[in-house]
Design an enzyme around this catalytic site. Sequence first.
Site, PDB file in Angstrom:
ATOM      1  N   ARG A  29     138.607  16.225  42.126  1.00 21.31           N
ATOM      2  CA  ARG A  29     137.405  16.847  41.548  1.00 21.31           C
ATOM      3  C   ARG A  29     137.069  18.183  42.202  1.00 21.31           C
ATOM      4  O   ARG A  29     136.393  19.011  41.588  1.00 21.31           O
ATOM      5  CB  ARG A  29     136.230  15.861  41.596  1.00 21.31           C
ATOM      6  CG  ARG A  29     136.268  14.904  40.417  1.00 21.31           C
ATOM      7  CD  ARG A  29     135.364  13.723  40.619  1.00 21.31           C
ATOM      8  NE  ARG A  29     135.999  12.704  41.451  1.00 21.31           N
ATOM      9  CZ  ARG A  29     135.359  11.738  42.072  1.00 21.31           C
ATOM     10  NH1 ARG A  29     134.049  11.664  42.005  1.00 21.31           N
ATOM     11  NH2 ARG A  29     136.021  10.836  42.775  1.00 21.31           N
ATOM     12  N   GLU A  51     137.270   3.861  55.447  1.00 23.64           N
ATOM     13  CA  GLU A  51     136.575   2.631  55.858  1.00 23.64           C
ATOM     14  C   GLU A  51     137.607   1.502  56.028  1.00 23.64           C
ATOM     15  O   GLU A  51     137.585   0.767  57.006  1.00 23.64           O
ATOM     16  CB  GLU A  51     135.543   2.275  54.787  1.00 23.64           C
ATOM     17  CG  GLU A  51     134.564   1.216  55.242  1.00 23.64           C
ATOM     18  CD  GLU A  51     133.579   0.872  54.137  1.00 23.64           C
ATOM     19  OE1 GLU A  51     133.513   1.596  53.124  1.00 23.64           O
ATOM     20  OE2 GLU A  51     132.894  -0.154  54.299  1.00 23.64           O
TER      21      GLU A  51
HETATM   22  P1  AMP Z   1     133.932  11.191  51.907  1.00 25.58           P
HETATM   23  O1  AMP Z   1     135.267  11.466  52.531  1.00 25.58           O
HETATM   24  O2  AMP Z   1     133.393   9.838  52.306  1.00 25.58           O
HETATM   25  O3  AMP Z   1     132.916  12.304  52.169  1.00 25.58           O
HETATM   26  O4  AMP Z   1     134.143  11.073  50.349  1.00 25.58           O
HETATM   27  C1  AMP Z   1     134.761  12.108  49.712  1.00 25.58           C
HETATM   28  C2  AMP Z   1     135.121  11.925  48.268  1.00 25.58           C
HETATM   29  O5  AMP Z   1     134.956  10.608  47.748  1.00 25.58           O
HETATM   30  C3  AMP Z   1     134.225  12.825  47.467  1.00 25.58           C
HETATM   31  O6  AMP Z   1     134.927  14.037  47.260  1.00 25.58           O
HETATM   32  C4  AMP Z   1     133.982  12.089  46.199  1.00 25.58           C
HETATM   33  O7  AMP Z   1     134.862  12.590  45.214  1.00 25.58           O
HETATM   34  C5  AMP Z   1     134.299  10.636  46.497  1.00 25.58           C
HETATM   35  N1  AMP Z   1     133.087   9.798  46.631  1.00 25.58           N
HETATM   36  C6  AMP Z   1     132.661   9.147  47.734  1.00 25.58           C
HETATM   37  N2  AMP Z   1     131.533   8.451  47.503  1.00 25.58           N
HETATM   38  C7  AMP Z   1     131.215   8.673  46.203  1.00 25.58           C
HETATM   39  C8  AMP Z   1     130.133   8.235  45.337  1.00 25.58           C
HETATM   40  N3  AMP Z   1     129.152   7.438  45.761  1.00 25.58           N
HETATM   41  N4  AMP Z   1     130.128   8.682  44.063  1.00 25.58           N
HETATM   42  C9  AMP Z   1     131.113   9.501  43.606  1.00 25.58           C
HETATM   43  N5  AMP Z   1     132.144   9.934  44.350  1.00 25.58           N
HETATM   44  C10 AMP Z   1     132.208   9.529  45.633  1.00 25.58           C
END
Ligand code: AMP
Length: 178
Positions: free
Chosen positions: A61, A98
């Site tokens: 995305r 996680e």
């Molecule tokens: P993070 O590494 O945990 O910051 O997550 C990064 C990626 O996971 C983001 O670029 C989102 O595309 C996806 N992502 C994580 N949590 C969500 C959520 N609650 N809703 C939509 N996309 C999410």
Amino acid sequence: MTPDELRSLIRTVPDFPKPGIQFRDITTLIGHPEGLAASVRHLAEMANAVGAQKIAGMEARGFIFGAAVAVELGIGFVPIRKPGKLPIETIGIDYALEYGSDRLEMDPTAVGEGEKVVIVDDLIATGGTAIAAAELLRMAGGSIEDALFVIDLPDLGGAAKLRDAGVNVRTLLDFEGE
Ligand code: AMP
């Protein structure tokens, strides 16, 4: 459109991809012509204000918003890819999720030494992906001081962690809760 109006274009899907997660779905935002254009414009203004010389976006995305911002500013785009996608010798970084781990890869020649690269993605949650991307881009020689996101989930603390890693974070809107 204001960031508050953009918020109303994001669809929330409960319990995806697993129970307890509120998935913030940008499909509805990017399907809306003014919503897509306004999101890109707001991000491009921020990237321009910090002097971006290149935009980097994470698969998948981050490609949508990042490439559009790069076009808006007339600068290049660096794709940060999932493993095994690039047809050349890559540099990569493994990072913890996680459950388990994941990996990002890029073309080591995509960034010039000291070039100011601004990271763009749709959403920051735990910050794991963005921190890994910043580290990888730094390995390639980039100067990584800023990251921009459409959505912040502040309760997950990713923006704070990214700031601790020396990257300024700006977001268009946030959703409280996870
Ligand atoms: P993070 O590494 O945990 O910051 O997550 C990064 C990626 O996971 C983001 O670029 C989102 O595309 C996806 N992502 C994580 N949590 C969500 C959520 N609650 N809703 C939509 N996309 C999410």
